[in-house]
Design a protein around this motif. Structure first.
Motif, mmCIF file in Angstrom:
data_model
loop_
_atom_site.group_PDB
_atom_site.id
_atom_site.type_symbol
_atom_site.label_atom_id
_atom_site.label_comp_id
_atom_site.label_asym_id
_atom_site.label_seq_id
_atom_site.Cartn_x
_atom_site.Cartn_y
_atom_site.Cartn_z
ATOM 1 N N MET A 22 -52.793 16.262 13.400
ATOM 2 C CA MET A 22 -52.929 17.412 12.691
ATOM 3 C C MET A 22 -52.470 18.272 14.090
ATOM 4 N N LEU A 23 -51.634 18.996 13.282
ATOM 5 C CA LEU A 23 -50.853 20.433 13.654
ATOM 6 C C LEU A 23 -50.875 21.581 14.157
ATOM 7 N N GLN A 24 -50.699 21.698 15.395
ATOM 8 C CA GLN A 24 -51.208 22.924 16.114
ATOM 9 C C GLN A 24 -50.475 24.273 16.373
ATOM 10 N N ILE A 25 -49.889 24.922 17.119
ATOM 11 C CA ILE A 25 -49.719 26.274 17.368
ATOM 12 C C ILE A 25 -50.606 27.314 18.663
ATOM 13 N N ARG A 26 -50.024 27.455 19.668
ATOM 14 C CA ARG A 26 -49.898 27.411 20.952
ATOM 15 C C ARG A 26 -49.144 27.384 21.845
ATOM 16 N N PRO A 27 -49.272 28.587 22.883
ATOM 17 C CA PRO A 27 -48.257 28.988 24.078
ATOM 18 C C PRO A 27 -47.169 28.192 24.796
ATOM 19 N N ILE A 28 -46.413 28.476 24.257
ATOM 20 C CA ILE A 28 -44.971 27.186 25.406
ATOM 21 C C ILE A 28 -45.320 27.210 26.495
ATOM 22 N N GLU A 29 -45.596 25.477 26.978
ATOM 23 C CA GLU A 29 -45.199 25.400 28.235
ATOM 24 C C GLU A 29 -44.240 24.915 29.110
ATOM 25 N N ARG A 30 -44.408 24.640 30.306
ATOM 26 C CA ARG A 30 -43.280 24.350 30.949
ATOM 27 C C ARG A 30 -42.516 23.015 30.591
ATOM 28 N N ARG A 31 -43.330 21.942 29.844
ATOM 29 C CA ARG A 31 -43.087 20.954 29.228
ATOM 30 C C ARG A 31 -42.196 20.298 28.042
ATOM 31 N N ASP A 32 -42.695 22.072 27.821
ATOM 32 C CA ASP A 32 -41.561 22.177 25.953
ATOM 33 C C ASP A 32 -39.853 21.978 26.054
ATOM 34 N N ASN A 33 -39.686 22.419 27.036
ATOM 35 C CA ASN A 33 -38.099 23.299 27.636
ATOM 36 C C ASN A 33 -37.112 22.335 26.494
ATOM 37 N N ALA A 34 -37.613 21.232 26.898
ATOM 38 C CA ALA A 34 -36.624 20.171 26.509
ATOM 39 C C ALA A 34 -36.445 20.207 25.022
ATOM 40 N N ALA A 35 -37.979 19.869 24.983
ATOM 41 C CA ALA A 35 -37.614 19.276 23.131
ATOM 42 C C ALA A 35 -37.487 20.389 22.127
ATOM 43 N N ILE A 36 -37.423 21.660 22.543
ATOM 44 C CA ILE A 36 -37.425 22.660 21.802
ATOM 45 C C ILE A 36 -36.390 22.841 21.736
ATOM 46 N N GLU A 37 -35.616 23.233 22.960
ATOM 47 C CA GLU A 37 -34.060 23.093 22.956
ATOM 48 C C GLU A 37 -33.409 22.057 22.031
ATOM 49 N N ARG A 38 -33.953 20.865 21.985
ATOM 50 C CA ARG A 38 -33.433 20.257 21.170
ATOM 51 C C ARG A 38 -33.433 20.251 19.566
ATOM 52 N N ILE A 39 -34.753 20.885 19.122
ATOM 53 C CA ILE A 39 -35.133 21.206 17.803
ATOM 54 C C ILE A 39 -34.209 22.170 17.164
ATOM 55 N N VAL A 40 -34.395 23.712 18.398
ATOM 56 C CA VAL A 40 -33.243 25.034 18.076
ATOM 57 C C VAL A 40 -31.753 23.903 17.733
ATOM 58 N N ARG A 41 -31.190 23.361 18.667
ATOM 59 C CA ARG A 41 -29.594 22.658 18.696
ATOM 60 C C ARG A 41 -29.757 22.159 16.825
ATOM 61 N N GLU A 42 -30.346 20.826 16.969
ATOM 62 C CA GLU A 42 -30.554 20.610 15.610
ATOM 63 C C GLU A 42 -30.449 21.236 14.699
ATOM 64 N N CYS A 43 -31.046 22.068 14.641
ATOM 65 C CA CYS A 43 -31.361 23.442 12.736
ATOM 66 C C CYS A 43 -30.000 23.763 13.509
ATOM 67 N N LEU A 44 -29.636 24.605 14.518
ATOM 68 C CA LEU A 44 -28.408 25.234 14.672
ATOM 69 C C LEU A 44 -26.971 24.414 14.095
ATOM 70 N N ILE A 45 -26.730 23.244 14.331
ATOM 71 C CA ILE A 45 -25.933 21.937 14.013
ATOM 72 C C ILE A 45 -26.076 21.818 12.325
ATOM 73 N N GLU A 46 -27.575 22.160 11.812
ATOM 74 C CA GLU A 46 -27.404 21.711 10.244
ATOM 75 C C GLU A 46 -26.885 22.778 9.706
ATOM 76 N N PHE A 47 -26.785 24.017 10.171
ATOM 77 C CA PHE A 47 -27.040 25.132 8.716
ATOM 78 C C PHE A 47 -25.618 25.888 9.573
ATOM 79 N N GLY A 48 -24.781 24.867 10.259
ATOM 80 C CA GLY A 48 -23.118 25.299 11.238
ATOM 81 C C GLY A 48 -23.571 26.675 11.954
#
Length: 160
Positions: free
Chosen positions: A1-27
């Motif tokens: 089940m999807l959940q939207i919640r405030p960022i926690e310190r433990r999320d830093n590496a995972a969200i950075e990876r997603i941002v970078r993957e998306c940026l690579i995908e779109f140049g």
């Protein structure tokens, strides 16, 4: 089940990876874009360092799948910026982005009059999404933009 919640310190590496993957995908993996932002390594600290900033994470089964943030752009003019709104390709097109945007704009309305964003023309689905959700395309960036490589700019009145 999807959940939207405030960022926690433990999320830093995972969200950075997603941002970078998306940026690579779109140049977008270059200077002048979120790719080079100092805060990208520690979004938790950046978004928790001021009362008028926030970042939300989308997760399922404790796996980070995306997120977005709000921070001041021009406080004197009451303008915030929708920042780093990126979703893993596995959950795009399922309505999650609209839920995430609603969360961010509800927060933004408490602190600001307008919401600005910068993106890339190569992110065509994102541009359609922002227009659908009340953002108006601008001819150029607002003064003070640090992302000089962006080529699409939008703004939305938060109190109409």
């Amino acid at each position: 089940m999807l959940q939207i919640r405030p960022i926690e310190r433990r999320d830093n590496a995972a969200i950075e990876r997603i941002v970078r993957e998306c940026l690579i995908e779109f140049g977008g993996n270059r200077e002048g874009l979120a790719w080079a932002d100092d805060s990208l390594h520690d979004l938790y600290t950046y978004y928790n360092s001021a009362e008028n900033r926030a970042y939300w994470i989308v997760e399922a089964d404790r796996q980070v799948l995306g997120g977005c943030g709000i921070a001041a752009f021009d406080e004197a003019q009451g303008i915030c910026e929708l920042q780093k709104m990126y979703l893993s390709s596995s959950i795009r097109g399922q309505g999650v982005a609209a839920q995430l945007l609603d969360q961010a704009l509800a927060f933004a309305k408490q602190h600001y009059r307008k919401c600005y964003l910068e993106t890339l023309l190569t992110m065509e689905a994102a541009s359609r999404f922002y227009t659908k959700h009340g953002f108006n395309r601008m001819d150029g960036p607002l003064a003070g933009s640090e992302h000089y490589a962006c080529d699409a700019w939008y703004i939305r009145d938060l109190h109409n």
